[in-house]
Design an enzyme around this catalytic site. Sequence first.
Site, PDB file in Angstrom:
ATOM      1  N   HIS A   1       0.928  -1.316   0.297  1.00  0.00           N
ATOM      2  CA  HIS A   1      -0.083  -0.724   0.457  1.00  0.00           C
ATOM      3  C   HIS A   1       0.425   1.185  -0.333  1.00  0.00           C
ATOM      4  O   HIS A   1       2.398   1.367   0.026  1.00  0.00           O
ATOM      5  CB  HIS A   1      -0.621   0.217   0.806  1.00  0.00           C
ATOM      6  CG  HIS A   1      -0.122   0.331   2.302  1.00  0.00           C
ATOM      7  ND1 HIS A   1       0.290   1.214   3.322  1.00  0.00           N
ATOM      8  CD2 HIS A   1      -0.391  -1.105   3.877  1.00  0.00           C
ATOM      9  CE1 HIS A   1       0.835   0.401   3.999  1.00  0.00           C
ATOM     10  NE2 HIS A   1       0.681  -0.650   4.926  1.00  0.00           N
TER      11      HIS A   1
ATOM     12  N   CYS B   1       3.648  -5.479   6.821  1.00  0.00           N
ATOM     13  CA  CYS B   1       2.962  -4.461   5.408  1.00  0.00           C
ATOM     14  C   CYS B   1       4.078  -4.197   4.755  1.00  0.00           C
ATOM     15  O   CYS B   1       5.233  -3.230   4.929  1.00  0.00           O
ATOM     16  CB  CYS B   1       1.659  -3.517   5.706  1.00  0.00           C
ATOM     17  SG  CYS B   1       0.088  -4.317   5.788  1.00  0.00           S
TER      18      CYS B   1
END
Length: 282
Positions: free
Chosen positions: A242, A258
Site C-alpha cells: 500500500h 505491510c
Amino acid sequence: MAPFFQARARWLLVLVTLLAAYSTWLLIGTFRLRFERDVARMVFNDNTEAIEQAVLQAGAGTDSLRAELAESTPPPASANAPYLVVSIAERRVWYKQGDSVLFTAPVATGSGKQMVVKGSTKVMRFETPRGRLVVQRRDSAPAWIPPDWHFQEQANKRGMGLVQLVRGTPIKLKDGSSIAVRGNDVVRVGSDGSAKPLTASDGREIVADGRVVIPPFGTNQRKYPDVLGTRRLYLGDGYALHGTNNPKSVGQAVSHGCVRLRNEDIEALYNQVSVGTLVYIY
C-alpha cells in the site's frame, strides 16, 4: 469377564468422543455467533475494513490453515503470467514477467520489533511475512482500521493507560463529562447532555484522564484515512502492499509488516496488477 470389560471400555470411549465433539461444537458456535454479530453491525455501518478485522480476530485459526493450504497447493497460473517479487533485505519490489522487469520501486518493510499484548502472554512481531502470497483485492483510497495493538503501542509510547470504549457503556470522566458512542461517532457528552464528536488520527488518538481510548469497530474514530496512501493491494491476513502518508519512511524497516510504497509507485503498480497475481516475498 474380559468381553464384559472390553464392551464397557468401548462404550466409555464412545461417550468421551461424543462429549469432546459436543464441546467443540459449542465453542465453534460461540465464535460463529460473535463473528456474525460483529459483521452484521459493521455491514449496517458500511464498514468493510472493520469486517476484515473481525475476520482476522474471529477466524485466526482458519486464516492460518488457509495459509498452510496456499503454500502446499498453489493456484493455477499461466507460465507467462506477471508476478510480484519483494526483497525484505533490499527493500524493493519488482513486477516481473518471466525474466523481464515491468516495474520496480523501493519499499518499506516490517520493523522486526515485538510487543507483548496487554493482559496476555501473546507477543506481536511486526515482521513482513516471507513466502508466496496472492493479491486478493485491489482498493482505491483505502482507510486503515487500526487493530487494538495500535492503541496499546500508542499508550506505551506516551506512558499512558488504556481503556476500551464499549457501545452502550460510556466512560465517565473526572470533570463530570463522559465519552460515549452516538451512531457512528465517538462523542464527548457534557454535564448538560450536549454531545460533541471527537476527532482521532494516527498519533492523535482520543485520550481520557490519562488513558488512550480504543474506539469500537464501526465508528468514524476507528477509521484513519490517508495512512495507507492512495491504493492498496491486499494479500490477506492483514498484510498488503500500500501507499503511505509518510514517503520518507520508504526504504526503511519501519512498518508493522505491510510492504509500504510511495503513493506514485503504488498507483503505477495498481494500474498493472490484477487480482490473483502471485507475490513472492523473501
